[in-house]
Scaffold this motif. Structure first.
Motif, short mmCIF file in Angstrom:
data_model
loop_
_atom_site.label_atom_id
_atom_site.label_comp_id
_atom_site.label_asym_id
_atom_site.label_seq_id
_atom_site.Cartn_x
_atom_site.Cartn_y
_atom_site.Cartn_z
N PHE A 1 -4.36 1.62 10.21
CA PHE A 1 -3.53 0.38 10.86
C PHE A 1 -4.53 -0.61 11.59
N MET A 2 -3.90 -1.91 11.15
CA MET A 2 -4.78 -3.21 11.54
C MET A 2 -4.09 -4.17 12.34
N GLY A 3 -3.33 -3.76 13.09
CA GLY A 3 -2.55 -4.36 14.18
C GLY A 3 -1.43 -5.41 13.78
N LYS A 4 -0.42 -5.80 14.38
CA LYS A 4 0.48 -6.57 14.06
C LYS A 4 1.41 -6.33 12.65
N GLY B 1 -7.22 8.79 -16.85
CA GLY B 1 -8.15 9.17 -18.06
C GLY B 1 -9.15 9.99 -17.69
N THR B 2 -10.45 9.46 -17.79
CA THR B 2 -11.49 10.26 -17.41
C THR B 2 -12.23 9.56 -16.12
N HIS B 3 -11.65 8.37 -15.67
CA HIS B 3 -12.11 7.30 -14.69
C HIS B 3 -11.45 8.00 -13.35
N LEU B 4 -12.20 8.18 -12.17
CA LEU B 4 -11.98 8.51 -10.94
C LEU B 4 -12.06 7.07 -10.11
N ILE B 5 -10.97 6.66 -9.74
CA ILE B 5 -11.20 5.19 -9.00
C ILE B 5 -10.35 5.33 -7.70
N ARG B 6 -10.52 4.23 -6.85
CA ARG B 6 -9.56 4.02 -5.71
C ARG B 6 -8.45 3.17 -6.04
N VAL B 7 -7.31 3.37 -5.35
CA VAL B 7 -6.07 2.58 -5.37
C VAL B 7 -5.92 2.18 -3.87
N VAL B 8 -5.76 0.90 -3.36
CA VAL B 8 -5.36 0.14 -2.23
C VAL B 8 -4.00 -0.33 -2.23
N PHE B 9 -3.34 0.02 -1.23
CA PHE B 9 -1.83 -0.62 -0.95
C PHE B 9 -2.03 -1.13 0.55
N PHE B 10 -1.70 -2.37 0.70
CA PHE B 10 -1.52 -3.03 1.83
C PHE B 10 -0.30 -3.09 2.31
N ASN B 11 -0.08 -2.75 3.62
CA ASN B 11 1.24 -2.99 4.42
C ASN B 11 2.21 -1.95 3.67
N GLN B 12 2.07 -0.78 3.30
CA GLN B 12 2.80 0.01 2.70
C GLN B 12 2.57 1.39 3.20
#
Length: 682
Positions: free
Chosen positions: A73-76, A88-99
């Motif tokens: 949490f980043m305030g406001k 598939g064979t790729h391990l990646i990151r997923v980012v959701f803002f304000n959800q």
């Protein structure tokens, strides 16, 4: 109660008070309004291969959740949710803002469909949406609309779906069958489905193609019908000019007309001979020779026993026209006079009396021409120079001083063909697209602000040779908001720099009309060596001795304006120069400056300017005559516009269009728009 296209949106299930208000703010009141409010793009939910997707592109992937979501949490009310997924064979990151609410929905081991922007370097998707459950239940394409208030995309789509299901079969086909067949266009119902809920990318493409053509065709039909109605209702007077005398006029000129000038003269002369009133726009780049074309049209009118009028926006321009026309026409015993605000009372009374008695053949003037006591005996041709500087009513008043005289409007602003067809669609357009032989091309350079002293040295060298110079900047006085040079400061600096050597004048928009006139006159007469000015320097002002143009902060001007400013020099026998002083921050700014150094062709620059800025900024948002199309794009769809214009001309001129029942929807559209009553459309 049955629901039809004209029913209120409140008849749809789920449209309550709040939704009605939100839709009303979007200009949507009826079912038809809703259906014809098109999405501005489609969200592409087709699954893509992660390894083949370029950096920063949007994509949709199927992924398995591999970690517990972590929320920061980043305030406001702002938050950042991060989770690891396997694609598939790729391990990646997923980012959701304000959800942050997704933390309890993203369950480890489950498969979801994620859409977002792919950051190849960080191996991260910044997600805009996530779909839970089977991908087969999600459409490949979803429309995205420009909404207002608290209306959501999901809710709006539901309303559109409901409206199409209830009333889609009531949609009227407006495109004639022969054109639909010839161009392989979708029918109205299939196209409407393709716009809102396409089955695939090709369906969406063909639906857009159909509505682009329909929008252009309907607009061009209005324009061509307006032309037809005006020609039939207003009539005109045939001007049977003396061909031998007109030929003698051309033979006496110190030069031969260019091929483009000859073509345009022929187009105008054909109009003069017909009993239909001429309504023609004459476009010509700076220095292309529009004035001599205007003089030939006026002389042809005089040889037929009619009078001519030429209205210019300023006294200086009017005086220049007077000087030129007298030089060319007095040997043929043509009387040319000038009427302006400076004309003294006694001379004015005598001039108006001679005009009313037919003793004056051609009257040149400013707004003074439209005064009630200015009466012509037999006015045959009205020419308006720099027509955009006059209001519709001013042009109308001048026209009404004769019995439907022919009208010729001139502009030195090169206008791309697509804008000519739309903004001036009810007029005939003539273009002088060739420069006179022997005219020296203006040498244009782009220099950085740090090189300004070098620019001033080059200017001083020109001044020392007896030439004159302009220095243009975007602001009048210093601004805290914009870091750009200003006219007042530059004027003060140059006065110090050139003290005892050269005189420096200052002109800007806050001066009164008389003050601007005085400054410009002093420069025209050589009493001022350097004119520091904002962009109020008059189009068409002819100072042949001015050979050096500096445009400071040039990146702040559009291409069309830069070209117009450059056209203030290069009007005499000496080589002329234009220096663009600029430090552009954007690629578009650099592209404009490079284009200026590569060509002096105003029409090429106008097309480039239209592509960079769009039609609204080209003319100014308040300029009338440019329609706001829902689907069509004047820059990219110009071929469809050309086709639609040709088809509209063919239809309006055909008997079948006005008689056959299959064209009833189009005739009804023209009736409802008021075109058949001769009203102007914007």
């Amino acid at each position: 109660m049955s629901i039809d296209l004209w029913s209120s949106v409140t008849e749809l299930t789920g449209v309550g008070k709040t939704a009605t208000e939100n839709l009303g703010n979007m200009g949507i009141e009826s079912i038809e309004d809703l259906i014809y409010t098109f999405p501005f793009r489609h969200e592409d939910f087709r699954i893509k291969n992660l390894a083949e997707t370029p950096h920063n592109e949007r994509l949709t992937v199927e992924a398995r959740i591999e970690s517990t979501p972590n929320v920061m949490f980043m305030g406001k009310g702002r938050s950042r949710l991060q989770v690891q997924v396997l694609v598939g064979t790729h391990l990646i990151r997923v980012v959701f803002f304000n959800q942050a609410y997704l933390k309890n929905k993203l369950i480890r081991g489950e498969t979801v469909t994620i859409t977002g922007k792919w950051d190849q370097g960080r191996q991260t998707i910044t997600a805009s949406s996530v779909h839970f459950g089977d991908k087969d239940n999600q459409a490949d394409f979803e429309p995205v609309y420009s909404l207002k208030g608290k209306m959501t995309q999901k809710k709006y789509r539901q309303f559109v779906r409901q409206a199409l299901d209830l009333c889609g079969q009531q949609l009227t086909e407006k495109i004639p069958e022969k054109f639909r067949t010839a161009y392989r266009l979708l029918g109205i119902r299939e196209a409407m489905e393709g716009v809102h809920f396409p089955k695939n990318a090709e369906h969406a493409k063909q639906a857009r193609r159909r509505f682009v053509y329909e929008e252009f065709l309907l607009f061009q039909l209005k324009m061509q019908a307006l032309r037809k109605v005006r020609k039939e209702s207003e009539g005109g007077q045939a001007i049977h000019y003396d061909v031998a005398q007109l030929r003698a006029f051309f033979n006496r000129l110190p030069y031969e007309l260019t091929g483009a000038q000859k073509r345009v003269v022929n187009e105008i002369c054909v109009d003069l001979l017909t009993s239909e009133r001429m309504n023609r726009l004459l476009q010509g780049d700076v220095g292309s020779g529009k004035t001599v074309v205007a003089a030939s049209a006026l002389y042809a009118t005089v040889t037929a026993g009619f009078q001519g009028a030429l209205m210019a926006p300023t006294e200086i321009l009017a005086e220049q026209h007077l000087e030129n026309l007298r030089t060319w026409l007095e040997p043929f015993d043509v009387r040319v006079e000038l009427l302006s605000g400076s004309t003294r009372a006694k001379a004015r009374r005598e001039l108006l009396e001679d005009l009313a008695n037919g003793k004056i053949d051609i009257l040149i003037g400013t707004h003074a021409l439209i005064q009630p006591n200015v009466l012509f005996k037999r006015l045959g041709l009205v020419i308006t120079d720099e027509q955009h500087r006059f209001g519709v009513n001013q042009r109308r008043i001048l026209k009404e001083k004769g019995d439907n005289p022919d009208q010729l409007f001139m502009t030195a602003t090169p206008i791309p063909r697509t804008l000519s067809i739309t903004a001036f669609g009810e007029m005939d357009v003539s273009i002088i697209d060739e420069m006179p032989a022997g005219r020296k091309e203006i040498q244009t350079n782009w220099m950085k602000a740090e090189q300004f002293n070098l620019v001033l040295d080059r200017m001083a060298a020109q001044l020392a040779d007896g030439r004159q110079a302009y220095l243009i900047c975007p602001l009048i006085e210093e601004s805290d908001k914009l870091d750009v040079q200003n006219a007042v400061d530059l004027h003060a600096q140059l006065q110090v720099l050139f003290e005892g050597r050269f005189t420096v004048g200052l002109m800007h928009g806050r001066l009164s009309a008389d003050e601007k006139e005085a400054v410009m006159r002093a420069f025209s007469e050589g009493q001022v060596d350097v004119l520091v000015s904002t962009t109020v320097v008059e189009v068409g002002v002819n100072v042949p001795n001015a050979t050096f143009m500096v445009i400071y902060d040039a990146e702040r001007f559009g291409l069309a304006q830069l070209h117009q400013l450059r056209g203030r020099v290069g009007r005499g026998k000496h080589q002329s120069y234009c220096v663009l002083v600029a430090d552009p921050k954007s690629e578009e700014g650099k592209e404009r400056l490079i284009s200026m150094t590569e060509t002096n062709d105003g029409f090429r620059l106008a097309e480039k300017d239209l592509a960079l800025r769009g039609p609204g900024d080209f003319f100014g948002q308040k300029q009338s005559g440019i329609p706001q199309f829902k689907m069509a794009d004047l820059v990219h769809d110009y071929r469809a516009l050309e086709t639609a214009r040709r088809d509209a001309v063919q239809l309006i001129q055909s008997t079948e269009f006005w008689e056959e029942s299959s064209f009833e929807p189009l005739r009804q559209m023209l009736n409802e728009s008021g075109i058949l009553d001769g009203e102007r459309i914007d």
